[in-house]
Design a protein around this motif. Structure first.
Motif, PDB file in Angstrom:
ATOM      1  N   CYS B 201     138.963 115.088  31.083  1.00 45.35           N
ATOM      2  CA  CYS B 201     139.214 114.659  29.706  1.00 45.35           C
ATOM      3  C   CYS B 201     138.268 114.740  28.733  1.00 45.35           C
ATOM      4  O   CYS B 201     136.944 115.540  29.329  1.00 45.35           O
ATOM      5  CB  CYS B 201     139.407 112.996  29.561  1.00 45.35           C
ATOM      6  N   ALA B 202     138.645 115.061  27.461  1.00 50.84           N
ATOM      7  CA  ALA B 202     137.578 115.645  26.587  1.00 50.84           C
ATOM      8  C   ALA B 202     136.201 114.614  26.547  1.00 50.84           C
ATOM      9  O   ALA B 202     136.442 113.445  26.843  1.00 50.84           O
ATOM     10  CB  ALA B 202     137.933 115.873  25.146  1.00 50.84           C
ATOM     11  N   GLN B 203     135.175 115.518  26.335  1.00 54.76           N
ATOM     12  CA  GLN B 203     134.043 114.479  26.358  1.00 54.76           C
ATOM     13  C   GLN B 203     133.855 113.615  25.571  1.00 54.76           C
ATOM     14  O   GLN B 203     133.042 112.422  25.607  1.00 54.76           O
ATOM     15  CB  GLN B 203     132.586 115.333  26.265  1.00 54.76           C
ATOM     16  N   THR B 204     134.668 113.746  24.353  1.00 55.58           N
ATOM     17  CA  THR B 204     134.689 112.437  23.418  1.00 55.58           C
ATOM     18  C   THR B 204     135.430 111.367  23.555  1.00 55.58           C
ATOM     19  O   THR B 204     135.319 110.138  23.287  1.00 55.58           O
ATOM     20  CB  THR B 204     135.267 113.139  21.952  1.00 55.58           C
ATOM     21  N   ALA B 205     135.907 111.341  24.861  1.00 50.83           N
ATOM     22  CA  ALA B 205     136.757 110.314  25.328  1.00 50.83           C
ATOM     23  C   ALA B 205     135.588 109.156  26.127  1.00 50.83           C
ATOM     24  O   ALA B 205     135.820 108.095  26.446  1.00 50.83           O
ATOM     25  CB  ALA B 205     137.613 110.554  26.421  1.00 50.83           C
ATOM     26  N   TYR B 206     134.264 109.791  26.322  1.00 50.96           N
ATOM     27  CA  TYR B 206     133.131 108.842  26.723  1.00 50.96           C
ATOM     28  C   TYR B 206     132.221 108.756  25.971  1.00 50.96           C
ATOM     29  O   TYR B 206     131.510 109.537  25.274  1.00 50.96           O
ATOM     30  CB  TYR B 206     132.714 109.869  28.096  1.00 50.96           C
ATOM     31  N   ARG B 207     131.974 107.386  25.721  1.00 50.19           N
ATOM     32  CA  ARG B 207     130.750 107.104  24.591  1.00 50.19           C
ATOM     33  C   ARG B 207     129.386 107.619  25.087  1.00 50.19           C
ATOM     34  O   ARG B 207     128.961 107.488  26.323  1.00 50.19           O
ATOM     35  CB  ARG B 207     130.978 105.468  24.447  1.00 50.19           C
ATOM     36  N   GLY B 208     128.801 108.196  24.009  1.00 46.72           N
ATOM     37  CA  GLY B 208     127.435 108.581  24.457  1.00 46.72           C
ATOM     38  C   GLY B 208     126.595 107.547  24.826  1.00 46.72           C
ATOM     39  O   GLY B 208     126.546 106.451  24.417  1.00 46.72           O
ATOM     40  N   ARG B 209     125.285 107.640  25.719  1.00 45.37           N
ATOM     41  CA  ARG B 209     124.286 106.923  26.100  1.00 45.37           C
ATOM     42  C   ARG B 209     123.037 107.191  25.541  1.00 45.37           C
ATOM     43  O   ARG B 209     122.674 108.645  25.145  1.00 45.37           O
ATOM     44  CB  ARG B 209     124.135 106.740  27.415  1.00 45.37           C
ATOM     45  N   PRO B 210     122.154 106.404  25.168  1.00 51.32           N
ATOM     46  CA  PRO B 210     120.725 106.832  24.796  1.00 51.32           C
ATOM     47  C   PRO B 210     120.043 107.542  26.015  1.00 51.32           C
ATOM     48  O   PRO B 210     120.239 107.146  27.208  1.00 51.32           O
ATOM     49  CB  PRO B 210     119.963 105.572  24.471  1.00 51.32           C
ATOM     50  N   SER B 211     119.210 108.550  25.651  1.00 54.84           N
ATOM     51  CA  SER B 211     118.383 109.045  26.741  1.00 54.84           C
ATOM     52  C   SER B 211     117.068 108.040  26.994  1.00 54.84           C
ATOM     53  O   SER B 211     117.029 107.003  26.473  1.00 54.84           O
ATOM     54  CB  SER B 211     117.891 110.376  26.435  1.00 54.84           C
ATOM     55  N   ARG B 212     116.293 108.471  28.129  1.00 52.65           N
ATOM     56  CA  ARG B 212     115.264 107.568  28.276  1.00 52.65           C
ATOM     57  C   ARG B 212     113.900 107.939  28.485  1.00 52.65           C
ATOM     58  O   ARG B 212     113.730 109.371  28.931  1.00 52.65           O
ATOM     59  CB  ARG B 212     115.654 106.977  29.735  1.00 52.65           C
ATOM     60  N   LEU B 213     112.862 107.489  28.177  1.00 53.15           N
ATOM     61  CA  LEU B 213     111.475 107.982  28.254  1.00 53.15           C
ATOM     62  C   LEU B 213     110.725 106.923  28.848  1.00 53.15           C
ATOM     63  O   LEU B 213     110.640 105.814  28.639  1.00 53.15           O
ATOM     64  CB  LEU B 213     110.805 108.383  26.746  1.00 53.15           C
ATOM     65  N   TYR B 214     110.248 107.681  30.180  1.00 54.94           N
ATOM     66  CA  TYR B 214     109.106 106.692  30.911  1.00 54.94           C
ATOM     67  C   TYR B 214     107.740 107.182  30.718  1.00 54.94           C
ATOM     68  O   TYR B 214     107.339 108.437  30.900  1.00 54.94           O
ATOM     69  CB  TYR B 214     109.549 106.831  32.279  1.00 54.94           C
ATOM     70  N   HIS B 215     106.697 106.254  30.169  1.00 56.38           N
ATOM     71  CA  HIS B 215     105.563 106.388  30.185  1.00 56.38           C
ATOM     72  C   HIS B 215     104.720 106.496  31.516  1.00 56.38           C
ATOM     73  O   HIS B 215     104.907 105.470  32.224  1.00 56.38           O
ATOM     74  CB  HIS B 215     104.930 105.357  29.221  1.00 56.38           C
ATOM     75  N   ASN B 216     104.010 107.409  31.746  1.00 54.99           N
ATOM     76  CA  ASN B 216     103.213 107.372  32.954  1.00 54.99           C
ATOM     77  C   ASN B 216     102.012 106.548  33.079  1.00 54.99           C
ATOM     78  O   ASN B 216     101.156 106.932  32.222  1.00 54.99           O
ATOM     79  CB  ASN B 216     102.876 109.000  33.400  1.00 54.99           C
ATOM     80  N   ASN B 217     101.939 105.561  33.649  1.00 54.51           N
ATOM     81  CA  ASN B 217     100.738 104.660  33.493  1.00 54.51           C
ATOM     82  C   ASN B 217      99.511 105.295  34.443  1.00 54.51           C
ATOM     83  O   ASN B 217      98.432 104.570  34.175  1.00 54.51           O
ATOM     84  CB  ASN B 217     101.097 103.290  34.089  1.00 54.51           C
ATOM     85  N   GLY B 218      99.826 106.121  35.207  1.00 56.91           N
ATOM     86  CA  GLY B 218      98.539 107.013  35.917  1.00 56.91           C
ATOM     87  C   GLY B 218      98.314 106.239  37.099  1.00 56.91           C
ATOM     88  O   GLY B 218      97.108 106.671  37.999  1.00 56.91           O
ATOM     89  N   ASP B 219      98.913 105.144  37.749  1.00 59.53           N
ATOM     90  CA  ASP B 219      98.694 104.370  38.886  1.00 59.53           C
ATOM     91  C   ASP B 219      99.917 104.451  39.661  1.00 59.53           C
ATOM     92  O   ASP B 219     100.258 103.789  40.776  1.00 59.53           O
ATOM     93  CB  ASP B 219      98.435 103.069  38.689  1.00 59.53           C
ATOM     94  N   GLY B 220     100.880 105.416  39.509  1.00 60.79           N
ATOM     95  CA  GLY B 220     101.835 105.663  40.339  1.00 60.79           C
ATOM     96  C   GLY B 220     103.257 104.922  39.595  1.00 60.79           C
ATOM     97  O   GLY B 220     104.601 104.907  40.385  1.00 60.79           O
ATOM     98  N   THR B 221     102.959 104.051  38.738  1.00 61.35           N
ATOM     99  CA  THR B 221     103.901 103.522  37.955  1.00 61.35           C
ATOM    100  C   THR B 221     104.261 103.901  36.524  1.00 61.35           C
ATOM    101  O   THR B 221     103.582 104.640  36.005  1.00 61.35           O
ATOM    102  CB  THR B 221     103.798 101.932  37.879  1.00 61.35           C
ATOM    103  N   PHE B 222     105.545 103.715  36.340  1.00 66.58           N
ATOM    104  CA  PHE B 222     105.914 104.204  34.789  1.00 66.58           C
ATOM    105  C   PHE B 222     106.445 103.190  34.042  1.00 66.58           C
ATOM    106  O   PHE B 222     106.891 101.825  34.366  1.00 66.58           O
ATOM    107  CB  PHE B 222     106.959 105.219  34.761  1.00 66.58           C
TER     108      PHE B 222
END
Lengths: 316, 543
Positions: B201-222
């Motif tokens: 199906c055409a891509q326009t049949a699928y509602r777009g989603r927001p992208s995601r940004l993860y901040h690196n906390n420097g201790d192995g977590t984000f």
């Protein structure tokens, strides 16, 4: 209501309705009542009476045709097409009925195209062509909806058939060239337009459409840009109100950083009825280059609104 | 192709390929699988990631391929798995996937972003997919550990496509951007046809989603900073991303290629992003139509020292080139660069700006492949399988198609494309994935000789991979500007080293490095024909 009156009162259809099997007298009474209701402007009640009449006399084409006429009056073109189609099924030899069905089908097709309901339009066009295999306008409608549904090669066949059925149809010739272009048959499209220019030397639409093709060809180095400009300008000489030609010339000027010319052409395109999102976007770009930021922002706002409406209107 | 180098001429005269397919000779036997069935789940059409990365720090680039997966109606006779190939250094690779601990996971796989996100000296791997992604921590002994849950970067419920590691807040640690595509579920079957056959199906049949940004906390977590950074407010069908400081203000910006959603040009204003795509005129085509943006890459195409952007799109839309003029708007050079001429029939995906012949300007490598098997029944000029393109730059931003060997006569369903010099000869090589078949590893044989200079940066205050660094090499012939970007191409991760092509006569005089930390470093006396390891001169501050 003209069509309804013509169908119900003139007796033209009535006299030609075949297989006049006995039918309940209530049906005729309902039909007469419907006629009076329709005359007094009560289309909804008229339709209701005619539906009941058609139920009581299922083989009576007149009642269904009249119902189609009422629906048409109400702007319910989908229902009108269905009612006329049932009438034609009952009385296939009736020329007037067939003409009504073809006419209302084409009207409905135009509505579907305006509303960008391309899949519904394609179904209607296929049905219309099946019933009216010698109708050039029906094939034109089919070509239009096949193009909109990306069935480009099928559209080429449809437009070709429309042109065969009516060699004087400039619309069919233009449609064929555009469909060939969409189908990647660029050389065929060129030939079609060149033949069209000879056959319809005063038809500005041919020049405009050919000009658009030449613009696309010039983008990929397959034609000279100057040829595209000349073709579009010749179209405008014949018909200065051609908005698409204005838009194309404006876009070419904008690509050359000639924002003043671009803005002028876009203004003329707008004045001549072009109001789609692309015009507002391109116009905004030109205005911004001219330092008219406020007007540019207004155009961008129009672009956003129009875009939203266009996307919302793209339903099946 | 400014100087029309001898190797290139020789190759053309002799008929030798500029890029040679060495996949089989390298011992790469993995095949891609997308689970295509009559259901035609759209996710099947956008998979196939690839990365060049040196996971074991032996100085040789290894290869990682990301597989799609099974679908409800598309089962594989063999287990569907990703593949990590270790580079033996003799032209051959060996499959070490199981030993390395790169599992298949429960997700349908898409792309890769590989970088040293811990600043420990080892390259970690993020694999995007649906309905979640996976973060692999590099243990430093040739093995990886899935740390997704602890790190908090699952991107749960999303259809993640391309991803990019970059330092968005200039804290010296790499953060993670994931381009999310659309709302999707395998239980949501949408039956569409094209020319009477099942089709996506055409891509326009699928509602777009927001992208995601993860901040690196420097201790192995984000920490998910999508909302705080402004990313969450920009939903749309994102597929490609590249991170680069396009305006030279010291903050890493993002260009996000989106599919029938307007592209994003996200200017980083101190950790908060402002979308300037409309002002930059990169959101839409000149008619105000959002193209089907797939992949994107950044680099200085016209030699003015500013990064430009190349974006791959659908057939008849042309793959686009946006030239950075130093102010907004950008100048779209799709037609004038001749990209329109060469890309009209193609649906493009992976794209990389690389100097394939080391003549000093950035050329374009693009892989293509359609979605609709029956497309030629609608458009005679377009085919389902499509050839890759190598477009040579004349130094002014005008391209011509290079006849670069048999691979470019063949057709593929190209998707992810990565670039890297796997044999360390200074000629940048390429690998790409084609749906449901073997990937392709291409050795660059069009840039033989020593007319190049390679650099591997090591950040100390900056992130260790120096992603975000700008390098200016001054030579006797002028100046060459390059960046170490985050992301780039489609579903891909690249060699983080920079190779400068010196052309026939170029002699390097000075290398200027503008580190992400904001410091500049100047180095002279660098010899051509080899890689140089350069460490950021300012030591890491003590916390």
């Amino acid at each position: 209501m003209k069509r309804f009156a013509a169908l119900l009162s003139a007796g033209l259809v009535w006299s030609q309705t075949p297989s006049r099997a006995p039918e309940p007298p209530e049906a005729m009474a309902l039909a007469r009542r419907a006629y009076e209701l329709a005359r007094s402007g009560n289309a909804a009640e008229a339709a209701s009476s005619l539906r009941e009449a058609a139920r009581l006399a299922p083989r009576n084409a007149l009642y269904r045709a009249a119902l189609g006429g009422v629906y048409e009056r109400q702007g319910k073109l989908e229902e009108a097409v269905a009612a006329f189609e049932q009438a034609v099924r009952l009385d296939g030899a009736n020329v007037k009925l067939r003409e009504h069905l073809e006419s209302v089908s084409l009207d409905y097709g135009a509505v579907l195209a305006r509303e960008r309901r391309y899949r519904a339009g394609l179904a209607l066009a296929r049905q219309t062509v099946a019933l009216f295999s010698q109708s050039s306008p029906a094939y034109l409608m089919l070509g239009l909806f096949e193009t909109r549904n990306r069935e480009n090669l099928a559209a080429v066949s449809a437009y070709r058939r429309a042109l065969e059925l009516n060699p004087e149809s400039a619309d069919a010739s233009v449609g064929l060239g555009m469909a060939q272009s969409s189908a990647g048959l660029i050389q065929d499209a060129e030939k079609t337009f060149q033949a069209g220019l000879k056959r319809f030397p005063r038809d500005a639409m041919h020049r405009q459409a050919y000009g658009v093709l030449l613009v696309k060809m010039a983008e990929t180095g397959a034609a000279k840009r100057s040829s595209a400009v000349e073709m579009l300008e010749s179209a405008l000489k014949m018909d200065p109100s051609l908005a698409e030609a204005r838009y194309q010339l404006g876009s070419l000027a904008l690509a050359d950083d000639d924002a003043a010319t671009a803005a002028r052409e876009f203004a003329l395109a707008a004045a001549n009825g072009l109001g789609d999102s692309r015009l507002h976007y391109a116009y905004a770009r030109a205005l911004r280059r001219l330092g008219k930021d406020r007007e540019a922002e207004q155009r961008l706002q129009l672009f956003r609104e129009r875009k939203k409406a266009e996307e919302a209107g793209s339903s099946p | 192709m400014k100087l029309v180098l001898f190797p290139l001429l020789l190759a053309l005269v002799a008929g030798a390929p500029l890029f040679r397919d060495v996949t089989a000779a390298a011992g790469i036997t993995w095949r891609h699988f997308n689970g295509q069935s009559a259901d035609r789940f759209l996710v099947e059409s956008t998979t196939g990631g690839v990365a060049f990365l040196d996971y074991d720090n032996d100085g040789l680039l290894d290869l990682l391929f990301v597989n799609g997966g099974e679908t409800p109606g598309g089962r594989s006779p063999a287990p569907v798995r990703h593949a990590l190939y270790h580079n033996l250094g003799n032209g051959r690779f060996v499959d070490v996937t199981a030993r390395a601990g790169i599992g298949r996971g429960n997700s349908y796989g898409m792309g890769i972003a590989a970088a040293d996100y811990t600043n420990e000296g080892h390259t970690g791997i993020y694999i995007t997919g649906y309905p979640s992604g996976v973060l692999y921590y590099n243990n430093g002994d040739g093995t990886f550990t899935d740390v997704t849950a602890r790190a908090g970067v699952a991107n749960q419920g999303e259809w993640g496509a391309s991803a990019a590691w970059f330092d968005y807040d200039n804290d010296g640690r790499l953060d993670l951007f994931i381009a999310n595509y659309a709302e999707f579920s395998f239980s949501d079957r949408r039956h569409c046809e094209f020319a009477g056959k099942p089709a996506y199906c055409a891509q326009t049949a699928y509602r777009g989603r927001p992208s995601r940004l993860y901040h690196n906390n420097g201790d192995g977590t984000f920490r998910d900073v999508s909302a705080a950074s402004g990313i969450a407010a920009l939903p749309g069908r994102a597929l490609g991303v590249t991170a680069i400081d396009y305006d030279g203000d010291g903050w890493q910006d993002l260009f996000v290629a989106r599919d029938a959603s307007p592209n994003l040009l996200l200017r980083n204003r101190g950790g908060v992003f402002e979308n300037l795509a409309l002002e930059a005129e990169v959101a839409y085509n000149p008619d105000g139509v959002a193209r089907a943006g797939m992949g994107v890459d950044a680099g200085d195409v016209d030699g003015d020292g500013r990064p430009d952007f190349a974006v791959t799109n659908f057939d008849s839309e042309y793959h686009a080139l946006y030239l950075n003029t130093g102010r907004l708007p950008f100048r779209e050079a799709t037609v004038t660069s001749r990209l329109a001429r060469y890309t009209r029939p193609y649906v493009g995906w992976g794209v990389r700006l690389l100097d394939f012949d080391n003549d000093g300007d950035l050329d374009l490598f693009i892989v293509n492949g359609h979605l609709h098997e029956m497309i030629s029944q609608s458009n005679r000029a377009v085919s389902y399988r499509e050839p890759p393109l190598l477009l040579a730059n004349d130094g002014q931003g005008h391209f011509s198609r290079a006849d670069a060997g048999p691979v470019f006569q063949k057709t593929y369903l190209g998707r992810g494309l990565a670039a890297g010099d796997f044999d360390n000869d200074g000629a940048v090589d390429v690998a790409f994935v084609s749906l449901n078949e073997a990937p392709v590893l291409l050795r660059n044989e069009g840039a033989a000789g020593d007319r190049w200079l390679g650099v591997r940066l090591r950040g100390t205050v900056s992130n260790r991979d120096a992603i975000g660094a700008r390098l200016v090499l001054k030579t006797s012939g002028g100046a060459l500007t390059r960046w170490i970007t985050g992301g780039g191409s489609f579903l891909a991760s690249h060699d983080h080293r920079v190779v400068f092509g010196l052309g026939r006569d170029g002699v390097p005089t000075e290398l200027e490095i503008h580190w992400p930390s904001g410091t500049a470093q100047r180095i002279t006396g660098l010899a051509a024909g080899r890689y140089h390891d350069i460490t950021e001169s300012i030591q890491r501050k003590t916390p």
